[in-house]
Design an enzyme around this catalytic site. Structure first.
Site, short mmCIF file in Angstrom:
data_model
loop_
_atom_site.label_atom_id
_atom_site.label_comp_id
_atom_site.label_asym_id
_atom_site.label_seq_id
_atom_site.Cartn_x
_atom_site.Cartn_y
_atom_site.Cartn_z
N ALA A 775 -15.75 -134.28 47.69
CA ALA A 775 -14.96 -133.77 46.57
C ALA A 775 -15.66 -132.55 45.99
O ALA A 775 -16.72 -132.67 45.37
CB ALA A 775 -14.79 -134.84 45.50
N PRO A 776 -15.09 -131.35 46.17
CA PRO A 776 -15.72 -130.13 45.67
C PRO A 776 -15.31 -129.83 44.24
O PRO A 776 -14.23 -130.23 43.79
CB PRO A 776 -15.20 -129.06 46.61
CG PRO A 776 -13.81 -129.54 46.96
CD PRO A 776 -13.90 -131.05 46.99
N PHE A 794 -11.41 -128.87 40.30
CA PHE A 794 -11.92 -130.09 40.93
C PHE A 794 -10.85 -130.71 41.84
O PHE A 794 -9.68 -130.76 41.49
CB PHE A 794 -12.32 -131.10 39.84
CG PHE A 794 -12.59 -132.49 40.33
CD1 PHE A 794 -13.56 -132.75 41.29
CD2 PHE A 794 -11.86 -133.56 39.83
CE1 PHE A 794 -13.79 -134.04 41.74
CE2 PHE A 794 -12.09 -134.86 40.25
CZ PHE A 794 -13.06 -135.10 41.22
N HIS A 795 -11.29 -131.18 43.02
CA HIS A 795 -10.42 -131.89 43.96
C HIS A 795 -11.02 -133.26 44.24
O HIS A 795 -12.07 -133.37 44.88
CB HIS A 795 -10.29 -131.10 45.26
CG HIS A 795 -9.24 -131.65 46.20
ND1 HIS A 795 -9.25 -132.96 46.64
CD2 HIS A 795 -8.18 -131.07 46.79
CE1 HIS A 795 -8.24 -133.15 47.46
NE2 HIS A 795 -7.56 -132.02 47.57
N SER A 796 -10.36 -134.29 43.76
CA SER A 796 -10.85 -135.66 43.96
C SER A 796 -10.61 -136.12 45.40
O SER A 796 -9.80 -135.53 46.13
CB SER A 796 -10.15 -136.61 43.00
OG SER A 796 -10.55 -137.94 43.21
#
Length: 942
Positions: A775-776, A794-796
């Site tokens: 996750a970045p 944010f990408h979960s």
């Protein structure tokens, strides 16, 4: 060459030609020096001031400010530089006569024409100042610098060898172009990062360029000292130049070898380079079109099997087929062009992929067939030319992508509506295919394979596969290695523009060194191993320097590996090589797609294994080869290649200049101090019908007047995504600062940030992911109307891995909670509103609030905020660009003493100031299938 006077006539004027050089040097130097003295004397504080700083932050004037901004220094400079024109044109004429070489008459014409055009462009930037017309001034200035390359190359290469004069000219030229590197660096520090004092340091290097430029031409005083110019009293008057002393070097000292019967026509070199460009364009598009299907299927789709099309080269084990394709190489080249480049005419994605797969098959057949027959021909020089054209085609494909913001304009994902040049590529490719030369075999039967000493087919095949993969993965785009070393703001390393030009120039240097074979395989192997380690472990400039070494290693290896492979049966050696290529490509996918592929955990996040394996295979192929025979006759092959490589170098620098941003980004509504922020999952820039979608994305972002936008699923710097960088095109088209986010060596699907506000600082995060996909996140601080505002993109992780998503939500909560500045979260959370992990993101610990907690119809995308005034929220339909909508929020900075209203107190649009409203073009049917949806209207808050 000399013009001899008629001795029966008396001379009116007789002068040593060196005084022409003296006059040129004095006039040119005095023009700049006088302007500097007068400018400092009369307007010092004015000419050291720039758009950001004045004295004492800046203390030394630039050349442009000195010669063009003020009276009387501007007039003094222009008068003196005008006096330089007479000696200048005489200098060009005499240089042509002095350096004339009867073996290369066209080269002399080329050199003097470049010199004349260069002189005219000098007049352009001298008499059209940046104050008069900034763009015209810059065009003439960059043209002058670019034309300096062929001019100085002509002078240096035409100067007799083994003389001090050649050394003086060469060292002056090298110093001139080396000075461009710190000059560009400090200009970026000034223009992009606004560092105080950077422009004054930049000015030092700018003045150094002036001195070095004048110095280079002043060496003509040594070259002309034995020439006398005479003006005789004939009717009409006769102008003549007499060589009164011995030349610097006698003709006997010059190597006058006759033209080799094996020399290759320039047209053949050009055709093979174009064919190689088509090869690289087609094979890079295959993985990109394959990727479309698992992307939309979220797993293995079955279309991945088309990657095996590379293995069709095995049909060359059949003698009649090999014989036919050697007699008619145009067949496989035509199929490659028509089905590969022409695939853009096929609307259906499935059929388009099949077309590209067949084209890739014949591309591999063409390469295998031609490498073999060139290697088996009776012309050693001709084979060396061919191996170098393979490198040139790779450079061309990367150069074209550099010019087109990392999309290849002849890919099958491009068309006329999104910037494609498919028709042009098709016409050029077909012409080159039809003109593909046939290689005559030796007197030995073409079925007899001759193995070089100390070489095995197996090791050579491994090295060939490792080389093709490494070139494909690392050098098919000029920004890939740069993005590997990207760490965010403030910028401490290279950036794609302008430093992509350096990547290309090192590819060009490596191609030249590979042809000249001036390095042993052991030394080359050591370079590859060391530079790959530095590339992997280093960051920013250190890592990039390792990357430049790795570029040289790969490019120098091309002719060695191909030359070695040509000694074996092509259907065997290239099938083995492409099999290794396929295995490495799949492994390259597995390192990031481990959560979606069988056995993915084996290669999870193991870039070290992929980089180490591919490098090791190349080294194995190098160390088990014998290149002594390959070196024979190499000098004869260098000259024509130099021309192409010099042109490519000039184009690289010119493109870098033209792409470099000329204006600072500005927000859309500065009077209202409005921040319009959006979040969008863009599915790697491929739309629902497998077309590149960056252009339409750019239009929507502009229509919505977004000042800040977070992009998810944006890392396209991989083989399967075509080694592209979406942020470059979007950032340049929209005139926004951009942060790529964690690079491709960080094994994420990517997140990116675009901003109209300066990015003061950005930190890249990889949130805890013990099981699923990484996750970045980007945590950036922006300069928003003079105040610091934080933005987190944010990408979960995926839905299936609950522990991962829980740990990631804790991590993001702590990042947001650690900031005491106003903050906006632009995110992909994978949660239901007001349930589960939502209550970690929106919590006392994070200090964050939902932009609209009453919006129940969300699962992935969320906008959260704190310490800002929320004024609006909207959801915009995606059209056919991706599978996810674009969510947008509007915010204002708080005034001192303002209370923050975090309640959902909505108001009617008519109560909202017009400057704060969403564009009304998205009502109803909207524009280009983009409209307000879910609510069918935007929401506004008190």
């Amino acid at each position: 060459m000399s013009l001899q006077p008629n001795e029966s006539n008396s001379s009116i004027i007789k002068i040593n030609a060196k005084y022409i050089s003296y006059a040129h040097t004095i006039c040119a130097s005095s023009a700049f020096l006088a302007a500097l003295i007068v400018g400092v004397w009369l307007h010092y504080y004015k000419i050291v001031e720039n758009g950001y700083y004045g004295y004492p932050d800046e203390w030394f004037p630039s050349v442009s400010a000195t010669i063009g901004d003020r009276y009387p220094e501007r007039s003094i400079f222009q008068i003196l530089i005008a006096l330089t024109s007479g000696p200048r044109f005489l200098l060009l004429l005499i240089s042509y006569i002095r350096l004339y070489d009867s073996r290369r008459p066209n080269f002399g014409v080329f050199g003097v024409v470049c010199g004349i055009i260069r002189t005219v462009t000098c007049g352009g930037w001298v008499y059209i100042t940046s104050t008069d017309d900034h763009d015209a001034h810059d065009v003439f200035m960059i043209s002058y610098i670019v034309l300096t390359i062929p001019w100085e190359y002509y002078v240096i290469s035409s100067t007799p060898s083994r003389t001090n004069l050649k050394k003086f000219r060469l060292y002056t030229s090298l110093t001139f172009f080396t000075t461009l590197i710190p000059l560009i660096y400090f200009f970026i520090q000034h223009k992009v990062h606004r560092v105080a004092g950077a422009y004054s340091i930049y000015a030092y290097f700018e003045w150094a360029l002036i001195i070095l430029d004048v110095l280079f031409d002043s060496w003509t005083a040594l070259d002309f000292k034995d020439l006398t110019i005479s003006l005789s009293s004939t009717k009409p008057l006769q102008f003549s130049i007499d060589q009164t002393e011995a030349p610097i070097i006698s003709k006997e000292e010059i190597n006058l070898k006759p033209k080799s019967k094996d020399d290759v026509p320039f047209l053949e070199l050009l055709i093979n380079s174009i064919n190689s460009f088509i090869f690289w364009s087609v094979i890079t598009s295959l993985l990109l079109t394959i990727w479309f299907f698992p992307l939309w299927n979220m797993g293995i789709s079955g279309f991945e099997l088309t990657i095996l099309s590379f293995l069709l080269s095995f049909i060359l084990i059949i003698p009649p087929i090999k014989q036919i394709l050697n007699s008619f190489p145009q067949i496989s080249r035509l199929i490659t062009v028509i089905l590969g480049v022409g695939a853009y005419k096929i609307e259906d994605p499935d059929s388009r992929l099949i077309s590209v797969a067949i084209a890739s098959s014949f591309a591999s057949i063409s390469l295998a067939n031609e490498v073999y027959h060139y290697g088996q021909s009776n012309s050693n020089i001709r084979s060396k030319y061919y191996y170098t054209t393979f490198s040139i085609g790779l450079i061309l494909s990367s150069l074209v992508k550099f010019a087109n913001q990392t999309n290849n304009p002849i890919w099958p994902i491009m068309n006329e509506s999104n910037g494609g040049w498919n028709k042009t590529g098709l016409v050029i490719g077909i012409l080159a295919a039809l003109l593909t030369p046939r290689v005559k075999p030796t007197s030995i039967s073409i079925n007899v394979e001759q193995k070089p000493a100390k070489t095995s087919l197996f090791f050579t095949g491994l090295g060939l596969g490792g080389l093709i993969f490494s070139l494909h993965a690392m050098l098919t785009d000029s920004s890939t290695i740069i993005i590997w070393n990207w760490e965010g703001y403030p910028i401490q390393g290279p950036i794609p523009v302008p430093h992509g030009a350096i990547t290309l120039i090192f590819m060009i240097i490596g191609s030249y060194l590979g042809l000249s074979q001036s390095i042993s395989t052991k030394l080359l192997s050591g370079l590859g191993i060391i530079s790959s380690i530095i590339l992997y472990l280093g960051t920013e400039w250190i890592g990039y320097i390792g990357g430049l070494g790795y570029i040289l290693f790969l490019m120098i290896s091309i002719p060695i590996i191909l030359g070695n492979a040509s000694k074996f049966q092509p259907g065997v050696i290239f099938t083995l090589g492409f099999l290794v290529h396929i295995i490495l490509m799949l492994a390259h996918v597995w390192i990031v797609a481990y959560a979606f592929v069988p056995g993915g955990w084996i290669l999870r996040e193991r870039t070290d294994i992929i980089l180490g394996s591919s490098t090791g295979l190349i080294v194995l192929g190098l160390l088990t080869t014998n290149i002594s025979s390959f070196k024979k006759g190499i000098n004869n092959a260098l000259y024509k290649v130099k021309r192409i490589l010099i042109i490519l170098s000039i184009l690289s620098v010119l493109i870098a200049y033209l792409r470099f941003p000329k204006q600072d980004p500005k927000p859309y509504h500065p009077n209202s101090k409005l921040i319009t922020a959006g979040i969008w999952t863009i599915h790697f820039g491929l739309d629902n019908d497998m077309w590149a979608s960056e252009g339409r994305m750019s239009s929507l972002i502009q229509d919505l007047e977004l000042d800040v936008v977070g992009l998810l699923e944006s890392d396209t710097q991989r083989i399967i995504m075509g080694n592209r960088d979406l942020t470059q095109k979007l950032g340049e088209d929209l005139n926004m600062y951009y942060d790529f986010g964690p690079g491709p060596n960080k094994h994420t699907w990517g997140c990116a940030l675009l901003s109209k506000f300066p990015i003061l600082n950005s930190t890249h995060h990889l949130l805890p992911s013990p099981v699923g996909e990484l996750a970045p996140a980007i945590h950036a601080t922006l300069d928003v109307y003079g105040e610091k505002v934080d933005v987190v993109v944010f990408h979960s992780g995926q839905e299936e891995d609950e522990e991962d998503r829980y740990l990631q939500s804790l991590g993001i909560r702590d990042i947001m909670g650690s900031s005491d500045r106003p903050l906006i979260l632009l995110s992909y959370l994978v949660t239901t509103p007001k349930e589960g992990n939502y209550n970690l993101y929106v919590s006392k610990e994070s200090g964050m609030y939902d932009i609209d907690s009453s919006d129940w119809d969300r699962w992935c995308e969320y906008i959260l905020y704190k310490d800002l005034k929320r004024t609006g929220y909207a959801r915009i339909s995606r059209g056919t660009i991706t599978d996810t909508e674009l969510q947008v929020g509007k915010f204002q900075l708080l005034n001192k003493g303002d209370d923050v209203n975090y309640l959902n107190e909505r108001i009617n649009e008519v109560e909202v100031d017009e400057d704060l409203r969403f564009p009304n073009i998205f009502y109803g049917d909207g524009v280009r299938d983009h409209r307000f949806h879910v609510f069918d209207e935007p929401r506004y808050f008190q």
